[in-house]
Design an enzyme around this catalytic site. Sequence first.
Site, PDB file in Angstrom:
ATOM      1  N   HIS A  25       0.841  -1.189   0.000  1.00  0.00           N
ATOM      2  CA  HIS A  25       0.000   0.000   0.000  1.00  0.00           C
ATOM      3  C   HIS A  25       0.876   1.238   0.000  1.00  0.00           C
ATOM      4  O   HIS A  25       2.036   1.207   0.432  1.00  0.00           O
ATOM      5  CB  HIS A  25      -0.946   0.010   1.203  1.00  0.00           C
ATOM      6  N   CYS A  26       0.320   2.349  -0.542  1.00  0.00           N
ATOM      7  CA  CYS A  26       1.014   3.632  -0.487  1.00  0.00           C
ATOM      8  C   CYS A  26       0.197   4.552   0.414  1.00  0.00           C
ATOM      9  O   CYS A  26      -0.464   4.089   1.333  1.00  0.00           O
ATOM     10  CB  CYS A  26       1.207   4.201  -1.886  1.00  0.00           C
ATOM     11  N   ALA A  27       0.219   5.846   0.163  1.00  0.00           N
ATOM     12  CA  ALA A  27      -0.449   6.785   1.062  1.00  0.00           C
ATOM     13  C   ALA A  27      -1.965   6.640   1.059  1.00  0.00           C
ATOM     14  O   ALA A  27      -2.622   6.908   2.069  1.00  0.00           O
ATOM     15  CB  ALA A  27      -0.063   8.217   0.685  1.00  0.00           C
ATOM     16  N   ARG A  29      -3.634   4.012  -1.372  1.00  0.00           N
ATOM     17  CA  ARG A  29      -4.101   2.906  -2.201  1.00  0.00           C
ATOM     18  C   ARG A  29      -3.580   1.557  -1.727  1.00  0.00           C
ATOM     19  O   ARG A  29      -2.441   1.441  -1.274  1.00  0.00           O
ATOM     20  CB  ARG A  29      -3.639   3.083  -3.656  1.00  0.00           C
ATOM     21  N   TRP A 305       4.833   6.725  -9.824  1.00  0.00           N
ATOM     22  CA  TRP A 305       5.874   6.089  -9.015  1.00  0.00           C
ATOM     23  C   TRP A 305       7.203   6.027  -9.744  1.00  0.00           C
ATOM     24  O   TRP A 305       8.269   5.982  -9.115  1.00  0.00           O
ATOM     25  CB  TRP A 305       5.428   4.678  -8.628  1.00  0.00           C
TER      26      TRP A 305
END
Length: 623
Positions: A25-27, A29, A305
């Site tokens: 996961h990112c910030a 998603r 990204w």
Amino acid sequence: MKNKELAESIIKNVGGKDNVMSLVHCATRLRFVLKDNTIASAETLKKQKGVIMVVESGGQFQVVIGNNVNDVYNDIMEIGHFNELDASSASKNSRNILSKLIDIISSIFAPMLTVLVTAGILKGIVSFLTILEVIDPNTSSYTFLSVIADSAFYYLPIILGYCAVKKFGGNPFFGMALGGALVHPSIVAMMGGALQAETEFFSIPIELIPYQSSVIPVFFAAWFYSLVEKNLNKIFHDSFKKFISPLFGLLITVPLTFALIGPVATFLSDAISNGIMFVYQLNSVLASMILASVWQILVIFGVHWGLVPIFMNNIVSSGSDFILPILIPAVFGQTGAALGVMLRSKDKEFKSLASSSVLSGLFGVTEPAIYGVNLPNKKPFIFGCIGAGIGGGIMGLYQTLIYSFGFPSVFTFIQIIPATGINAAFYAAIVATIAAFTIAMLLSYFFGLPKKTANTMQSDLSSNVDNQLVDQIIIDSPMQGQVIALSQVNDQTFASELMGKGVAIIPTIGYVVAPQDGEVVSLFRTKHAIGFLTDSGVEILIHIGLDTVKLDGQHFTAHVEMGDKVKQGEKLVSFDIEAIKQAGYEITTPIIVSNSDNYHDVQSLCQQEDIAFGQSLLVLSQK
């Protein structure tokens, strides 16, 4: 409890645990790599409360959650036991090179961004307080704060080594050991503060380079180490390979990194930075306008990204970066657009959604504003990009720089103050951000919400319509055949109206036409389903048959492409009814109003009856 329920629903709708190859996961998603994307139900997830949007891009099935993504991620990991997944399995599928690269970069950098952004903000605060003479650089207090802020960057090779080796399928703790070797105090001491130092390893000449805060060298070193470890695991016996393979892996990789991998990677990273700087300096204003305008488009597809390592590498190699400041107007442009829509809207529920998305946008999280407010209304997203472009041009004119890593937010302004104090470039950043925010807000306020077009009809059109004049939109039939209620469809997703209200048609003629003037907004690769947006703002999904995605496009012919503007009655897709039936699939076609929540009601004007092309099928009552 709500997060756990959401986690269970997400696991189910991505096709279950067995369909998941990897998850990070990112910030905002959850980023899944699935074995088979076709069995995941993106449309169902989009309707799930707690899910902002679902995006399939870069070889990933991305579920946009928002600020509480970490909590949902943890519940998914716990419920699905995904820690047991083979991290390297995601690279074994047949995605193209770009998709694999985006997946690798996002999987490696996403887990570590939170600590880096936090540390970057703290570095900015320390610098700002020093300029204001609140903190004296000669005191121990300053030293302690600086150590807290710098530690994550100084030991970045250790953090990156862990994440990279884990992604490449090796033992991540040996990735930490690999990164630690690059920044070991003894190596630093051998450098003696020089930019390069000559030494040798068993008569092999080595030129030492400072690897503190480095990005590219440890990335390639981690890949090489993982390759060595996996191949040695195939040779050694199971009883001792867990120790012997990493032993030889480190003994081979660390010296080779100092001797070859590190210098080559450093040369490449410097070449990339210099190349980008060269293009930027050719016309900094135009380059900044373009990047700021398209940044949020890159975010939507998750391909932004690919630039993250470049941001970090610029800061490491030169102590500053010119790209990150350009992105501040991109973030605040979308935030301003959402505010403009919020101020104009009269719907209390929508205003509440928009206000929360504005708050998130101020802190750098734009997905709620983009997916919840701007994109559904289309024009505000465009206005946000226009505002961003203008703000980006101002940034480029003054060539504003950032001096510590962090994603654009209200905190970023303290990170763009140089050690020498506030300068013109800082004020340019303030003006650029205000310009982007204000322009997007005003354009969205005056022009962002679509004018609702409606037909006023008498109540005798349907016994289900009130005996008074109301604002309505009539949708004509895109097919010819027998109309049945959605509840009769042999698919619970459609029958339960999770995807929206509507009807289904059992066609007697094998083609679909445009129900109104509008635009083709999506066309599945398999051509079995088409998304259509009418000029009156109605989003319609026409799903030809049930489970027909498994036909992989056989017996279907598309006459339009995504983005085509079409007139009412124009042919969209043809299909062979008999061939589809002989293949074992139902031909029943759900016709769904995807944005049913935007309307007071969606009713059928013709149920259990035959209908022809162009006859009135649905009536939508405006709120």
